[in-house]
Write a protein that holds these residues in place. Structure first.
Motif, PDB file in Angstrom:
ATOM      1  N   PHE A 179       8.605  -3.758 -46.348  1.00  0.00           N
ATOM      2  CA  PHE A 179       9.392  -4.919 -46.760  1.00  0.00           C
ATOM      3  C   PHE A 179      10.778  -4.442 -47.194  1.00  0.00           C
ATOM      4  CE2 PHE A 179       4.942  -5.769 -47.562  1.00  0.00           C
ATOM      5  CZ  PHE A 179       4.754  -6.984 -46.934  1.00  0.00           C
ATOM      6  N   ARG A 180      11.713  -5.370 -47.289  1.00  0.00           N
ATOM      7  CA  ARG A 180      13.065  -5.012 -47.717  1.00  0.00           C
ATOM      8  C   ARG A 180      13.749  -6.219 -48.340  1.00  0.00           C
ATOM      9  NH1 ARG A 180      15.177  -3.505 -41.706  1.00  0.00           N
ATOM     10  NH2 ARG A 180      14.295  -5.271 -40.584  1.00  0.00           N
ATOM     11  N   THR A 181      14.739  -5.904 -49.147  1.00  0.00           N
ATOM     12  CA  THR A 181      15.526  -6.953 -49.810  1.00  0.00           C
ATOM     13  C   THR A 181      16.922  -7.051 -49.227  1.00  0.00           C
ATOM     14  OG1 THR A 181      16.192  -5.364 -51.505  1.00  0.00           O
ATOM     15  CG2 THR A 181      14.253  -6.722 -51.967  1.00  0.00           C
ATOM     16  N   LYS A 198      25.826 -10.559 -60.361  1.00  0.00           N
ATOM     17  CA  LYS A 198      25.785  -9.936 -61.682  1.00  0.00           C
ATOM     18  C   LYS A 198      24.366 -10.037 -62.243  1.00  0.00           C
ATOM     19  CE  LYS A 198      27.932 -10.000 -66.239  1.00  0.00           C
ATOM     20  NZ  LYS A 198      28.907 -10.668 -67.124  1.00  0.00           N
ATOM     21  N   ILE A 199      23.796  -8.860 -62.520  1.00  0.00           N
ATOM     22  CA  ILE A 199      22.433  -8.817 -63.040  1.00  0.00           C
ATOM     23  C   ILE A 199      22.479  -9.055 -64.545  1.00  0.00           C
ATOM     24  CG2 ILE A 199      20.366  -7.396 -63.291  1.00  0.00           C
ATOM     25  CD1 ILE A 199      21.292  -5.859 -60.812  1.00  0.00           C
ATOM     26  N   PRO A 200      21.869 -10.078 -65.017  1.00  0.00           N
ATOM     27  CA  PRO A 200      21.936 -10.391 -66.461  1.00  0.00           C
ATOM     28  C   PRO A 200      21.397  -9.240 -67.317  1.00  0.00           C
ATOM     29  CG  PRO A 200      21.002 -12.207 -65.222  1.00  0.00           C
ATOM     30  CD  PRO A 200      21.074 -11.061 -64.277  1.00  0.00           C
ATOM     31  N   GLY A 201      22.194  -8.787 -68.254  1.00  0.00           N
ATOM     32  CA  GLY A 201      21.760  -7.780 -69.215  1.00  0.00           C
ATOM     33  C   GLY A 201      21.858  -6.350 -68.754  1.00  0.00           C
ATOM     34  N   LEU A 202      22.156  -6.110 -67.430  1.00  0.00           N
ATOM     35  CA  LEU A 202      22.185  -4.733 -66.936  1.00  0.00           C
ATOM     36  C   LEU A 202      23.340  -3.940 -67.544  1.00  0.00           C
ATOM     37  CD1 LEU A 202      21.088  -2.526 -65.081  1.00  0.00           C
ATOM     38  CD2 LEU A 202      22.533  -3.445 -63.250  1.00  0.00           C
ATOM     39  N   THR A 203      24.522  -4.536 -67.589  1.00  0.00           N
ATOM     40  CA  THR A 203      25.679  -3.829 -68.146  1.00  0.00           C
ATOM     41  C   THR A 203      25.449  -3.478 -69.616  1.00  0.00           C
ATOM     42  OG1 THR A 203      27.133  -5.011 -66.623  1.00  0.00           O
ATOM     43  CG2 THR A 203      28.157  -3.956 -68.528  1.00  0.00           C
ATOM     44  N   ALA A 248      14.347  -5.873 -55.381  1.00  0.00           N
ATOM     45  CA  ALA A 248      13.116  -5.251 -54.891  1.00  0.00           C
ATOM     46  C   ALA A 248      12.096  -5.101 -56.014  1.00  0.00           C
ATOM     47  CB  ALA A 248      13.445  -3.890 -54.273  1.00  0.00           C
ATOM     48  N   VAL A 249      12.571  -4.663 -57.181  1.00  0.00           N
ATOM     49  CA  VAL A 249      11.667  -4.501 -58.322  1.00  0.00           C
ATOM     50  C   VAL A 249      11.113  -5.843 -58.764  1.00  0.00           C
ATOM     51  CG1 VAL A 249      11.504  -3.752 -60.728  1.00  0.00           C
ATOM     52  CG2 VAL A 249      12.805  -2.389 -59.079  1.00  0.00           C
ATOM     53  N   TYR A 250      11.997  -6.816 -58.844  1.00  0.00           N
ATOM     54  CA  TYR A 250      11.538  -8.127 -59.297  1.00  0.00           C
ATOM     55  C   TYR A 250      10.702  -8.842 -58.237  1.00  0.00           C
ATOM     56  CZ  TYR A 250      13.679  -8.596 -63.868  1.00  0.00           C
ATOM     57  OH  TYR A 250      13.955  -8.476 -65.198  1.00  0.00           O
ATOM     58  N   ALA A 251      10.892  -8.476 -56.962  1.00  0.00           N
ATOM     59  CA  ALA A 251      10.047  -9.073 -55.925  1.00  0.00           C
ATOM     60  C   ALA A 251       8.590  -8.694 -56.146  1.00  0.00           C
ATOM     61  CB  ALA A 251      10.515  -8.617 -54.552  1.00  0.00           C
ATOM     62  N   VAL A 252       8.373  -7.412 -56.489  1.00  0.00           N
ATOM     63  CA  VAL A 252       7.003  -6.978 -56.775  1.00  0.00           C
ATOM     64  C   VAL A 252       6.484  -7.667 -58.033  1.00  0.00           C
ATOM     65  CG1 VAL A 252       5.552  -4.987 -57.308  1.00  0.00           C
ATOM     66  CG2 VAL A 252       7.415  -4.768 -55.651  1.00  0.00           C
ATOM     67  N   ALA A 253       7.357  -7.744 -59.044  1.00  0.00           N
ATOM     68  CA  ALA A 253       6.925  -8.366 -60.298  1.00  0.00           C
ATOM     69  C   ALA A 253       6.588  -9.833 -60.103  1.00  0.00           C
ATOM     70  CB  ALA A 253       8.022  -8.199 -61.341  1.00  0.00           C
ATOM     71  N   HIS A 254       7.431 -10.542 -59.377  1.00  0.00           N
ATOM     72  CA  HIS A 254       7.164 -11.967 -59.146  1.00  0.00           C
ATOM     73  C   HIS A 254       5.968 -12.171 -58.226  1.00  0.00           C
ATOM     74  CE1 HIS A 254      10.371 -14.019 -61.301  1.00  0.00           C
ATOM     75  NE2 HIS A 254      11.234 -13.083 -60.878  1.00  0.00           N
TER      76      HIS A 254
END
Length: 735
Positions: free
Chosen positions: A138-140, A280-285, A354-360
């Motif tokens: 799979f890929r994002t 923009k990824i919330p909280g990453l910065t 990709a990480v959140y795809a697995v989590a969701h």
């Protein structure tokens, strides 16, 4: 130890060649081997720097970590070089993942290895979409297949159907080339040229590619290359002054900020392509900037990064190269470097997805609502809300403008055609029209050939110059006739009026008035009543006029014969017989006109055959036999009158009216003889003008030849207006 060239000074930790040119053999060998070693190191790091994003930046790590980084990238390079067997190409980071997945598939010997789950954030090869070979991959990030479709749709949207293609040597560029050519055929886009680029190309090869691009007629160039390949390609062609081209780039290089420079601005300005979404990824910065070594004390990466960034040591041992100890006041929020710069977060966002795809996926697997999985949607922008400010054109042939059509050129590709202007009477109200549309019969094409407009309707009107002139002459003739009538009526008891048959003279003057007035019926927009009136009125009035002249001619001949001994000719041709003869001749013409109007009367007709661009509104004579019968009857009476007047021309001076009638009939016949060819050959409204001119000229001829001499005697020479003179008792010259 550093290996440098002659530009650097000689130091204890730096080797440089001997300066100058003429050296002993030992020094020349040393310079050669040193230069060779330097070139090898430069080439090696050049290859690595073109493929690995960490090399163009400053490596802010310790020498020990830098050594491990260089060794790791060299091992990966050799691995990929062995896997691809393409010695001149170097795959992108996405290709690294592709090769790794393919390699894993080849070496997998059991179902467990083949079912290993893999989620990629940069692999774009369309081959990995094959579920039969890679069922658990799979890929994002979208595959290159969708990128090519999007690029071709973009070009189709802007009307770019004539493009050039430059691609890199290797799997990435060649697969992209194949996909672009296939999709271009489906979209009706033609490729003018396709050129492959290798990094080891000579200057001659690069100049050849640059020449093809510069001399091509296409304005849009698709470049399917990795960022390193395109950087190399750009550095070599920027000296050829290639301008006026619009570049469409693949995702691998179109978002690379390091390609934007002062030199390349003239080439790449306005370049377009599809990029991985930057979100923009919330909280990453906040998370990255709040990181401290104490959060992960066993992480060698965090320790090396912290010490290199703040130039301090986290340990009191002598292993660190920094003497100053970190005191805890160091804060990542106070510095600016590549780590803290979050402006380029495209690939990071793919990892995040990709990480959140697995989590969701796990979460949705465990969550169930009435037997269905919840699905969320995201809002979209309306495409009409965003409009391009400036769109370049890239066509083999410019769009055929309105008023022209496309003509296929069999010697060129389908996108290359010729534009031909529509013929007169045809239009093309769309650009790139394949055919021109013929206008309806009552319409004609405008000057631009893009619209059918009503044809100009032409007829002899009262408002134009020719119509005004003819009206003036007609009214002037009528006024002169009225004036002559007044003179004759005022002096009706005088000898010259009585001697020249005053009854027929007044009837002739009346018919001349009608002749001048009937010419007005020929002017103006033809209608049913005006078409019937103009020809019948003309025929009857002229027959009445010629009948009166013929009666006067017969009176002259009879009067001369009456002077002979024993002749009683005037007894049989008195005033009553004269009026009856005029009435009889006129009734014949009336009968001809009645038959003409009954069988096939004249009617208004739109003549569209004489001119293509305008309609001639004229009166069709209906029956040509009736028309020429009317003219023929007038001609017969005029010819008969002329012959009789000619025979009476040598009568005594007292009867000189025969000479005047001869001249008037001569003018009348000359006018109407010349009228026939002029009438047949005159186009449009000039036909009517010729007919009016003939009516006025013959009427003026009769009025001037028959009545003006008598008016001159009545008004200017009253002494000649006596019975003695008329009877010949006074000797005088004839008028």
């Amino acid at each position: 130890m550093f290996v440098a060239d002659e530009a650097f000074p000689l130091r204890r930790d730096m080797m440089r060649p001997f300066p100058g040119q003429f050296h002993p053999r030992e020094r020349r060998v040393f310079n050669y081997r040193l230069s060779r070693a330097r070139r090898m190191v430069e080439c090696a790091f050049g290859i690595l720097a073109s493929q690995w994003r960490l090399y163009p930046r400053v490596l802010r790590v310790s020498p020990q970590v830098a050594e491990r980084v260089v060794k790791a990238t060299c091992i990966l390079h050799n691995f990929l070089h062995w896997e691809t067997e393409e010695h001149e190409d170097y795959p992108t980071l996405s290709s690294v993942e592709q090769i790794a997945v393919q390699h894993l598939d080849r070496v997998g010997s059991n179902n467990a290895s083949r079912e290993a789950q893999a989620i990629s954030h940069l692999s774009t090869c369309a081959c990995l979409s094959n579920r039969h070979i890679y069922p658990t991959f799979f890929r994002t990030v979208p595959s290159d297949h969708f990128q090519v479709i999007a690029l071709l749709k973009l070009m189709k949207h802007f009307g770019w159907n004539w493009i050039g293609l430059v691609y890199a040597f290797g799997s990435y560029g060649e697969n992209g080339r194949y996909a672009i050519l296939e999709q271009a055929k489906k979209e009706g886009i033609c490729v003018e040229y396709e050129e492959i680029y290798k990094k080891k190309f000579s200057d001659e090869n690069v100049a050849n590619i640059a020449g093809i691009i510069k001399n091509s007629t296409s304005k849009v160039i698709v470049s399917f290359m990795s960022s390193s390949y395109f950087r190399s390609f750009l550095s070599k062609i920027e000296y050829f002054n290639i301008t006026g081209k619009h570049w469409i780039g693949s995702e691998a290089w179109v978002t690379t900020p390091t390609l934007a420079s002062i030199k390349s601005m003239g080439i790449l300005q306005g370049a377009m392509g599809f990029a991985i979404p930057e979100v923009k990824i919330p909280g990453l910065t906040e998370f990255l900037l709040s990181l401290e070594p104490s959060d992960a004390p066993d992480s060698a990466f965090i320790r090396d990064y912290w010490e290199t960034t703040f130039q301090c040591s986290l340990s009191t041992s002598n292993q660190s190269q920094y003497k100053r100890l970190c005191d805890g006041s160091e804060d990542l929020r106070s510095i600016t470097n590549d780590y803290t710069d979050m402006s380029e977060s495209r690939s990071v966002n793919n990892v995040y997805n990709a990480v959140y795809a697995v989590a969701h996926a796990l979460h949705n697997l465990l969550q169930c609502n009435n037997g269905t999985n919840p699905v969320t949607g995201q809002g979209c922008h309306n495409k009409n809300d965003i409009q391009p400010l400036q769109v370049p054109r890239s066509l083999c042939t410019e769009i055929c403008p309105l008023g022209s059509r496309k003509v296929v050129n069999k010697t060129r590709q389908i996108c290359c055609f010729d534009c031909v202007l529509c013929a007169d009477g045809e239009i093309a109200n769309e650009t790139d029209s394949p055919d021109c549309t013929k206008c309806p019969s009552a319409y004609w094409s405008n000057n631009r050939k893009d619209e059918c407009v009503l044809k100009l309707i032409e007829f002899l009107s009262y408002g134009e110059t020719m119509g005004v002139v003819l009206v003036i002459f007609s009214c002037f003739g009528f006024f002169l006739t009225v004036l002559t009538t007044v003179v004759f009526f005022s002096f009706r008891q005088t000898a010259i009026v009585r001697a020249n048959n005053s009854g027929l003279s007044f009837l002739l003057l009346f018919s001349l008035k009608l002749c001048f007035l009937c010419s007005l019926t020929f002017i103006g927009r033809p209608s049913e009543w005006s078409c019937m009136l103009r020809h019948t009125a003309f025929g009857i009035t002229f027959v009445l006029c010629i009948s009166c002249v013929l009666g006067k001619t017969l009176v002259v001949l009879m009067a001369f014969r009456a002077t002979l001994p024993g002749s009683n000719a005037m007894k049989w041709f008195g005033p009553l017989q004269q009026r009856l003869s005029v009435l009889g001749f006129t009734l014949i013409q009336v009968l001809i006109c009645v038959l003409w109007l009954t069988i096939s009367p004249p009617f208004p007709y739109k003549n569209m055959n004489l001119y293509q661009e305008k309609i001639i509104l004229e009166c069709n004579v209906g029956s040509a036999v009736g028309f020429w019968a009317v003219l023929g009857y007038i001609g017969i009476l005029a010819l008969l009158c002329f012959i009789l007047a000619f025979l009476a021309r040598k009568l005594p001076d007292n009867f000189n009216e025969a000479k005047l009638i001869t001249f008037s009939m001569l003018i009348f016949c000359a006018v109407w003889i010349t009228f026939i060819p002029a009438y047949v050959s005159s186009p449009g409204k000039f036909t009517v003008a010729v007919e009016i001119f003939a009516i006025l000229a013959s009427s003026f001829g009769l009025l001037s030849c028959i009545f003006f001499p008598k008016c001159y005697v009545i008004v200017a020479k009253p002494q000649l207006n006596s019975k003695k003179h008329v009877m010949g008792k006074v000797t005088s010259k004839s008028l």
